[in-house]
Every structure is written in structure tokens, then in C-alpha cells.
Enzyme design. Structure first.
Site, PDB file in Angstrom:
ATOM      1  N   CYS A 162     -74.750  55.670 -54.578  1.00 34.81           N
ATOM      2  CA  CYS A 162     -74.546  57.109 -54.745  1.00 34.81           C
ATOM      3  C   CYS A 162     -75.585  57.896 -53.951  1.00 34.81           C
ATOM      4  CB  CYS A 162     -74.622  57.449 -56.237  1.00 34.81           C
ATOM      5  SG  CYS A 162     -74.705  59.214 -56.587  1.00 34.81           S
TER       6      CYS A 162
ATOM      7  N   CYS B 206     -77.461  60.676 -55.908  1.00 33.90           N
ATOM      8  CA  CYS B 206     -78.399  60.063 -56.858  1.00 33.90           C
ATOM      9  C   CYS B 206     -79.766  59.861 -56.209  1.00 33.90           C
ATOM     10  CB  CYS B 206     -77.875  58.716 -57.351  1.00 33.90           C
ATOM     11  SG  CYS B 206     -76.332  58.809 -58.297  1.00 33.90           S
TER      12      CYS B 206
END
Length: 298
Positions: free
Chosen positions: A31, A34
Site C-alpha cells: 500500500c 500506508c
């Protein structure tokens, strides 16, 4: 920042949130956002100096936890307080918005400093209080309330022979009065520990049994009683919770009743307050009562 799995979720998130807000960051290695928000959250955890705890959950590896929180996209952050989610957000927010989110829920910094100052105050004169209780029991042997407090005080300083002697007149009433049964449970724990030899070796022996079988409740119960005898009260209750999370009624409620026994013994007398006001609860006792309720009622 702590990496959380299903195995340590109860202690690192639920239990921790009883005393400190916990921000859970659901993320995954693939991600991109993230990787942006993660360092920002770690920076803020340091900047806020203990006003909240940051933990990370890899949603790919811990799918059961992600499902339990209803995670649909990442990054998603959830703030827990007192064992319950109170707020959250999705996406990589900028630092300013992260601070706004945190400031909306976290205690002010000056309030935290006041709490720390209170914790540093000198403890009460335990010996003087013990002598007063001893005198009260000697003056009126039928005063069960004074005797209860006297036995408690003796157990809190691990003077087992004196506690057993003072408890004698209450023992026949223990089956029908919870507070007196609580004294009996703690006395039993200390008596058990006195038969186990070296305290550290006895705990290590139970640790080995638990490592081999996490559902060895006899070992967990023995470990909890050994810890209680060492007056490691919260550690003992943590171990009893491990039993209760797996089997709430184990051994005719022995774990639950011993947990309650410890709470009753460590709870300090309520301070005097003005008429109509409710005296505050001891924070440790209040926290562990909530933890017990959350497990037993779940």
C-alpha cells in the site's frame, strides 16, 4: 509503535486502551499511502509524549482482525478508548488533519502532567493505618468491617500468618459474604505459593507448562496465584483473564472469583467527599473491573 497480531491483540490494544488511547493503523506492505502515513503517525506518537499509543496491524497477515473492524480499504486508522472504538478515518491524511483528529479525543497535555504529579505524591502512612485497624479490632472483635480492612492491610504487606489469624472469625461467613470470600481466595493463593519453594523457579515452571499448552488452565491458575502471593496484583489478574477469555466458568468459577478477590483486596478505602458527591474509583481497580466485565459479558 508496536506490531499487533491476533495473539497479542488483547493485551496490546484492548487492555492498553483501558489506561491510554490506542490508535490502530491497518496497513499492508504493497500500500503506497500506508508508506506515507506510517512515518507521520510514528512522528506524532513521539511528539505527543505518551498521550496515545500507536500500534500497526498488517491487514494481509491478520485478516481476522481486519474483518472484525470491518476494514474495507487501507490505510484505515481506528482509535480505541476503554476497550471500545471511538473514532477513525481512512486514507493518508496530512499531518495537520492528523493532529486535529488526535486533539479531538486525547486528554490535554496539562491534564496528563497533573495526573503524573498525583502519582508522584507520597504514599499514606501504611504502618500507622495498620496499627489503627489492629486497635479497632482489639477494641471491638465483633466489628467485621474493621476486621475486613485489617486482614486486607495484612495481606497487602504479605503478613500471611497474622492475616490468617485475624481472618479466623470471618471464615465461617465467607461462603455467604463476597468480601470475606475474597479474603479467603487471596489467603489461599498465598498459602499455595508458600508450598512451591523458590518463587522465581515456581513461576518459571508454570511458564514452561503454558508455553507447551496455552490451554493448560491449571498452570495459568497456579501462575496467577504465585504472582498474587508476590503482590504482583495486576500481573496475576492478567493471567486470570487469559483463562476467562478461553473458558469463563473454568473450575467452578475459580479464575473469576480469584480475580474478584484480588480486586477487593487491593481496592483502597473510598475517600471522604461532600454530601451528594460520589467518591472517585481507584484507577487501577476501575480499569480491571472493566476488563473483567468486557470478558465475562462478551
Amino acid at each position: 509503535m508496536i506490531d499487533v497480531t491476533l495473539e497479542n491483540f488483547e493485551s496490546e490494544v484492548i487492555a492498553a486502551s483501558m489506561t491510554q488511547p490506542v490508535l490502530v493503523d491497518f496497513w499492508a506492505p504493497w500500500c503506497g499511502p500506508c508508506k506515507v502515513i506510517g512515518p507521520l503517525l510514528e512522528k506524532l506518537e513521539t511528539a505527543y509524549e505518551g498521550r496515545f499509543k500507536l500500534v500497526k496491524i498488517n491487514s494481509d497477515e491478520e485478516q481476522q482482525l481486519a474483518a472484525a473492524f470491518g476494514i474495507r480499504s487501507i490505510p484505515t486508522c481506528v482509535l480505541l478508548m476503554n476497550g471500545q472504538p471511538v473514532d477513525g478515518f481512512m486514507g493518508a491524511l496530512p499531518e495537520g488533519q492528523l493532529r486535529q483528529f488526535l486533539d479531538k479525543h486525547l486528554p490535554p497535555e496539562d491534564e496528563m502532567q497533573e495526573e503524573e504529579a498525583i502519582e508522584e505524591e507520597a504514599p499514606p502512612d501504611a504502618q500507622g493505618q495498620l496499627e489503627k485497624l489492629q486497635q479497632a479490632v482489639a477494641t471491638n472483635p465483633a466489628d467485621d468491617e474493621a476486621r475486613f480492612e485489617y486482614v486486607k492491610a495484612l495481606l497487602l504487606i504479605a503478613r500471611l500468618p497474622e492475616a490468617k489469624s485475624a481472618f479466623g472469625p470471618l471464615a465461617p461467613k465467607a461462603a455467604g459474604v463476597r468480601r470475606f470470600e475474597s479474603l479467603q481466595r487471596v489467603i489461599d493463593a498465598m498459602e499455595f505459593a508458600s508450598t512451591q519453594g523458590d518463587a522465581a523457579m515456581a513461576v518459571a515452571a508454570q511458564d514452561a507448562r503454558i508455553a507447551a499448552n496455552k490451554r493448560d488452565f491449571e498452570a495459568r491458575f497456579a501462575r496467577a496465584r504465585l504472582l498474587a502471593a508476590q503482590r504482583r496484583w495486576t500481573d496475576a489478574m492478567d493471567e486470570l483473564l487469559e483463562i476467562l477469555m478461553r473458558d469463563k466458568a473454568w473450575n467452578e468459577d475459580a479464575a473469576r472469583k480469584t480475580y474478584i478477590g484480588i480486586l477487593d483486596v487491593i481496592e483502597p478505602p473510598k475517600p471522604k467527599v461532600a454530601e451528594g458527591q460520589i467518591p472517585p474509583d481507584d484507577p487501577t481497580v476501575a480499569t480491571y473491573r472493566r476488563r473483567l466485565s468486557s470478558v465475562v459479558l462478551s
